[in-house]
Write a protein that holds these residues in place. Structure first.
Motif, PDB file in Angstrom:
ATOM      1  N   PHE A 155       0.869  -1.117   0.155  1.00  0.00           N
ATOM      2  CA  PHE A 155      -0.149   0.092  -0.078  1.00  0.00           C
ATOM      3  C   PHE A 155       0.789   1.133  -0.044  1.00  0.00           C
ATOM      4  O   PHE A 155       0.650   2.230  -0.623  1.00  0.00           O
ATOM      5  CB  PHE A 155      -0.907  -0.035   1.342  1.00  0.00           C
ATOM      6  CG  PHE A 155      -1.512   1.254   1.301  1.00  0.00           C
ATOM      7  CD1 PHE A 155      -2.785   1.367   0.538  1.00  0.00           C
ATOM      8  CD2 PHE A 155      -1.315   2.224   2.423  1.00  0.00           C
ATOM      9  CE1 PHE A 155      -3.681   2.484   0.896  1.00  0.00           C
ATOM     10  CE2 PHE A 155      -1.965   3.300   2.711  1.00  0.00           C
ATOM     11  CZ  PHE A 155      -3.373   3.555   1.823  1.00  0.00           C
ATOM     12  N   ARG A 156       1.801   1.203   0.807  1.00  0.00           N
ATOM     13  CA  ARG A 156       2.815   2.412   1.053  1.00  0.00           C
ATOM     14  C   ARG A 156       3.506   2.772  -0.138  1.00  0.00           C
ATOM     15  O   ARG A 156       3.782   3.668  -0.569  1.00  0.00           O
ATOM     16  CB  ARG A 156       3.621   2.495   2.332  1.00  0.00           C
ATOM     17  CG  ARG A 156       2.655   2.876   3.385  1.00  0.00           C
ATOM     18  CD  ARG A 156       3.067   2.461   4.743  1.00  0.00           C
ATOM     19  NE  ARG A 156       4.322   3.422   5.251  1.00  0.00           N
ATOM     20  CZ  ARG A 156       4.472   3.172   6.532  1.00  0.00           C
ATOM     21  NH1 ARG A 156       4.065   2.278   7.366  1.00  0.00           N
ATOM     22  NH2 ARG A 156       5.555   3.930   7.091  1.00  0.00           N
ATOM     23  N   GLN A 157       3.999   1.469  -0.645  1.00  0.00           N
ATOM     24  CA  GLN A 157       5.062   1.539  -1.912  1.00  0.00           C
ATOM     25  C   GLN A 157       4.036   2.103  -3.096  1.00  0.00           C
ATOM     26  O   GLN A 157       4.473   3.029  -3.720  1.00  0.00           O
ATOM     27  CB  GLN A 157       5.651   0.192  -2.346  1.00  0.00           C
ATOM     28  CG  GLN A 157       6.722  -0.274  -1.632  1.00  0.00           C
ATOM     29  CD  GLN A 157       7.045  -1.768  -1.699  1.00  0.00           C
ATOM     30  OE1 GLN A 157       6.485  -2.598  -2.453  1.00  0.00           O
ATOM     31  NE2 GLN A 157       7.839  -2.397  -0.765  1.00  0.00           N
ATOM     32  N   ALA A 158       2.961   1.575  -3.157  1.00  0.00           N
ATOM     33  CA  ALA A 158       2.101   2.188  -4.335  1.00  0.00           C
ATOM     34  C   ALA A 158       1.834   3.450  -4.226  1.00  0.00           C
ATOM     35  O   ALA A 158       1.804   4.582  -5.055  1.00  0.00           O
ATOM     36  CB  ALA A 158       0.796   1.202  -4.520  1.00  0.00           C
ATOM     37  N   MET A 159       1.463   3.861  -2.957  1.00  0.00           N
ATOM     38  CA  MET A 159       1.228   5.560  -2.758  1.00  0.00           C
ATOM     39  C   MET A 159       2.459   6.365  -3.014  1.00  0.00           C
ATOM     40  O   MET A 159       2.534   7.462  -3.351  1.00  0.00           O
ATOM     41  CB  MET A 159       0.709   5.747  -1.371  1.00  0.00           C
ATOM     42  CG  MET A 159      -0.662   4.885  -1.193  1.00  0.00           C
ATOM     43  SD  MET A 159      -1.948   5.684  -1.902  1.00  0.00           S
ATOM     44  CE  MET A 159      -2.587   6.865  -1.122  1.00  0.00           C
ATOM     45  N   THR A 160       3.688   5.597  -2.520  1.00  0.00           N
ATOM     46  CA  THR A 160       5.006   6.468  -2.903  1.00  0.00           C
ATOM     47  C   THR A 160       5.041   6.674  -4.496  1.00  0.00           C
ATOM     48  O   THR A 160       5.436   7.676  -4.833  1.00  0.00           O
ATOM     49  CB  THR A 160       6.242   5.807  -2.266  1.00  0.00           C
ATOM     50  OG1 THR A 160       5.837   5.428  -0.769  1.00  0.00           O
ATOM     51  CG2 THR A 160       7.478   6.537  -2.274  1.00  0.00           C
ATOM     52  N   ILE A 161       4.704   5.484  -5.087  1.00  0.00           N
ATOM     53  CA  ILE A 161       5.041   5.566  -6.578  1.00  0.00           C
ATOM     54  C   ILE A 161       4.173   6.865  -7.076  1.00  0.00           C
ATOM     55  O   ILE A 161       4.389   7.629  -8.020  1.00  0.00           O
ATOM     56  CB  ILE A 161       4.809   4.418  -7.222  1.00  0.00           C
ATOM     57  CG1 ILE A 161       6.039   3.276  -6.779  1.00  0.00           C
ATOM     58  CG2 ILE A 161       4.533   4.284  -8.615  1.00  0.00           C
ATOM     59  CD1 ILE A 161       5.638   1.969  -7.001  1.00  0.00           C
ATOM     60  N   SER A 162       2.694   6.811  -6.678  1.00  0.00           N
ATOM     61  CA  SER A 162       1.966   7.595  -7.150  1.00  0.00           C
ATOM     62  C   SER A 162       1.841   8.912  -6.846  1.00  0.00           C
ATOM     63  O   SER A 162       0.830   9.771  -7.050  1.00  0.00           O
ATOM     64  CB  SER A 162       0.343   7.066  -6.846  1.00  0.00           C
ATOM     65  OG  SER A 162       0.187   6.915  -5.681  1.00  0.00           O
ATOM     66  N   GLY A 163       2.867   9.153  -5.692  1.00  0.00           N
ATOM     67  CA  GLY A 163       2.670  10.514  -4.869  1.00  0.00           C
ATOM     68  C   GLY A 163       1.453  10.709  -4.188  1.00  0.00           C
ATOM     69  O   GLY A 163       0.829  11.598  -4.309  1.00  0.00           O
ATOM     70  N   ALA A 164       1.052   9.626  -3.603  1.00  0.00           N
ATOM     71  CA  ALA A 164       0.152   9.635  -2.669  1.00  0.00           C
ATOM     72  C   ALA A 164      -1.390   9.904  -3.467  1.00  0.00           C
ATOM     73  O   ALA A 164      -2.386  10.520  -2.860  1.00  0.00           O
ATOM     74  CB  ALA A 164       0.199  10.633  -1.542  1.00  0.00           C
TER      75      ALA A 164
END
Lengths: 154, 503
Positions: B452-461
């Motif tokens: 979840f956090r990796q995906a949000m980091t990739i997408s800029g939250a």
């Protein structure tokens, strides 16, 4: 129905405590746009939604309370006192586990449980508890599992 | 061709004497676990993990999977002889299996149950062999967002299918995820919910939780039954342990149909062996020329469900090995075991450790043959286990659970954690909150949060990343459907019944 109400209230309390505990997490958001609090907040929200769904289920079944009582009927709790006793006895076993050592603590622990649940068969109970404690210690030590020696010299 | 090479190499691994021994040991222990009440495959595997630390991971995992499918063989014995399923998935076998035993055909019921388990178990492994590589290749395209949505789907599916109340299953899932957040946060290094207890800094060990929730809680429940005076009568095994020609003919097709149903259900997260055996039973009853015999000792009612619940174990290994996603309690514990050995199941496992993955898959062919031998000529030995008094067996299981927990770190504080989980498990059983969703989320919680956090980091939250690819959209749609289905289905049924009445 009563059980479900208790679950509903407990769920709300757990969610509230979890939300409060989340505010106590120190925040460091370097390289992580969300930080360590975001996922727990999401979980707290989901728990509230689950509580809401439980409320809906209770509302739907309000005319049919018998269906929602599950195993927790009046008679089901009557014998739960024995389990409280077993839990306390197990807690006491864990308390002396290191000090007395695996063999002694386990033999006494097992003997007491067997004396209650397998009444009157003293020879079988004593033999099983002592032999099991001794043999399992030997077997697990052979498997490199270190169990506490306690008061025994070996 | 490449798959064939892998299969051959897998046999070279699993036919090594040491691995043959561990396959046998796993199957043997699995049968015992299946026969004995008070301990299931999840707890059995969890208890063995600390003992296997020093072992070669391939051998250890071969043994653990042997316990997983071996328990399904053993579970039918108690279902037939004492009308109590040794495993939840054997519940349908109690209906006709016990009736056959009452009519003096216990031997035939046990024989068909072992044969159905063998045929369908082998069919299931063939399915696993065929589907593993294509699914693993597809999973290589998965990024953090896809993994998060996949785990989300697994959890919603388990929640919607476990237990009677989807809301309670959802509560169980989220509580498991909450427990998984305890400990040092891997990305920021900050402690979370540790309450100053040093033992909680590394989080709550899943072995402790599984042993508490499954083994200790089951012992508590059995002890309560014993106090209540619940007694079971064991039907003596007599006569020939074989089938008549008519019984064999009547069982053949149900075994194959059950095998297919079981494998398909096993691949889907959440459904598991119990649903597979129920579906097979319903299907056989519908197909039968003599539906009135069902419930009175119809052999098809044993053959179909037993085949289904064994093929399910091979099906359940498909998402575990190819995606790294377990679909139920026992496979969740196996995922935990993989992680403990430093191995991450998933598509890369097929590239990085083909010896392990194919050795494990091929060991299931060998294991099914071993189980057939163990459960046909040697069944009488396992039946003797049923005569061990509960008053002796249950305390021994508590002592074994204590060793299992203590062996992890040698820390007595963790014993108390195990006891707390035992009490939680016991209370949850009494109030009908299913435990499998909690174990699944306990094992997956950490990986899920990281994805979840990796995906949000990739997408800029930006949360749109979770609907940013066709795979994500499909999985989110399936998750929403899983959540809504238990609520919509009864309404749909009521509406259909209503419109039929008015017509």
């Amino acid at each position: 129905m009563m059980t479900d109400r208790v679950i509903f209230v407990c769920t709300l309390i757990i969610a509230a405590v979890y939300f409060y505990a989340t505010t106590l997490i120190p925040s460091l958001e370097i390289g992580d746009p969300l930080g360590p609090k975001a996922f727990p907040r999401l979980l707290g929200g989901c728990l509230l939604i689950a509580a809401g769904l439980l409320f809906l289920e209770m509302w739907k079944d309000r005319k049919n309370p018998a269906q929602t009582t599950g195993n927790a009927g009046a008679g089901a709790w009557r014998h739960a006192g024995v389990i409280v006793g077993v839990s306390v006895w197990t807690g006491a076993y864990y308390m002396v586990f290191d000090k007395l050592g695996y063999i002694v603590a386990s033999a006494v622990y097992l003997l007491a449980l067997m004396a209650w649940f397998h009444r009157g068969k003293w020879v079988a109970n004593v033999l099983t508890s002592v032999l099991f404690a001794g043999l399992s210690y030997w077997m697990f030590v052979k498997l490199d599992v270190n169990l506490p020696k306690g008061i025994l010299p070996f | 061709m490449e798959t064939l090479t892998h299969i051959m190499n897998g046999f070279a691994v699993c036919l090594q004497p040491i691995n043959l021994w561990y396959t046998f040991l796993g199957c043997f222990l699995g049968t015992i676990i299946g026969v004995l009440p008070g301990i299931g495959p999840s707890a059995g595997i969890a208890l063995l993990i600390p003992v296997t630390y020093g072992m070669n991971p391939t051998s250890a995992l071969i043994m653990m999977s042997g316990i997983f499918y071996g328990a399904r063989y053993g579970g039918s014995t108690t279902a037939i002889l004492i009308n109590t399923p040794g495993e939840a998935s054997s519940v349908m076998t109690t209906i006709d299996g016990y009736q056959m035993a009452l009519k003096g055909r216990a031997g035939a019921a046990l024989a068909i149950s072992a044969l159905a388990s063998f045929i369908a178990g082998t069919l299931g492994v063939v399915g696993l062999t065929l589907f593993a590589i294509p699914l693993a290749s597809m999973a290589l395209k998965f990024g953090p967002a896809e993994y998060f949505t996949l785990m989300f789907f697994a959890m919603t599916a388990v929640s919607s299918l476990a237990g009677k109340s989807p809301a309670k299953a959802m509560i169980s899932t989220i509580l498991g995820l909450m427990i998984a957040t305890i400990g040092i946060d891997l990305q920021s290094g900050q402690p979370r919910y540790t309450m100053g207890v040093p033992e909680l800094q590394d989080g709550v060990g899943f072995i402790i939780a599984v042993v508490g929730l499954f083994a200790i809680a089951e012992v508590f429940t059995t002890m309560e039954d014993m106090t209540r005076g619940v007694r079971t009568e064991i039907i003596r095994l007599k006569g020939r342990l074989w089938l008549t020609r008519d019984e064999w003919n009547r069982s053949l097709m149900p075994m194959f149909r059950g095998g297919i149903i079981g494998f398909v259900i096993g691949v889907l997260p959440g459904a598991g062996g119990t649903i597979a055996s129920i579906m097979s039973y319903v299907w056989e009853k519908r197909m039968s020329k003599h539906p009135e015999e069902f419930g009175k000792g119809a052999i098809e009612g044993v053959a179909g469900p037993e085949a289904a619940n064994n093929a399910d174990t091979a099906g359940a290994m498909v998402p575990l090995l190819t995606l790294g996603i377990p679909g139920g309690g026992a496979t969740a514990v196996m995922l935990g075991a993989f992680i403990m050995y430093g191995i991450q199941p998933g598509p890369l496992l097929f590239q990085n450790r083909p010896d392990l993955v194919w050795g494990l898959i091929d060991s299931m062919y060998i294991g099914n043959i071993m189980l057939l031998i163990l459960n046909l000529p040697l069944i009488g030995i396992f039946v003797r286990l049923l005569y061990i008094p509960g008053g002796i067996l249950m305390p021994l299981i508590l002592a074994i659970s204590t060793i299992g927990i203590y062996a992890i770190n040698g820390n007595p504080v963790e014993l108390y954690f195990g006891l707390v989980f035992g009490v939680i498990g016991y209370v949850f059983r009494k109030i009908d909150i299913p435990l499998a969703p909690m174990v699944l989320s306990l094992v997956l919680g950490g990986i899920m949060e990281q994805s979840f956090r990796q995906a949000m980091t990739i997408s800029g939250a930006n949360p749109k990343i979770f609907v940013g690819s066709p795979i994500c959209i499909t999985l989110v749609a399936l998750s929403v459907l899983s959540i809504l289905l238990p609520f919509l289905l009864p309404r749909l049924k009521a509406w259909r019944d209503g419109s039929r009445d008015t017509a």
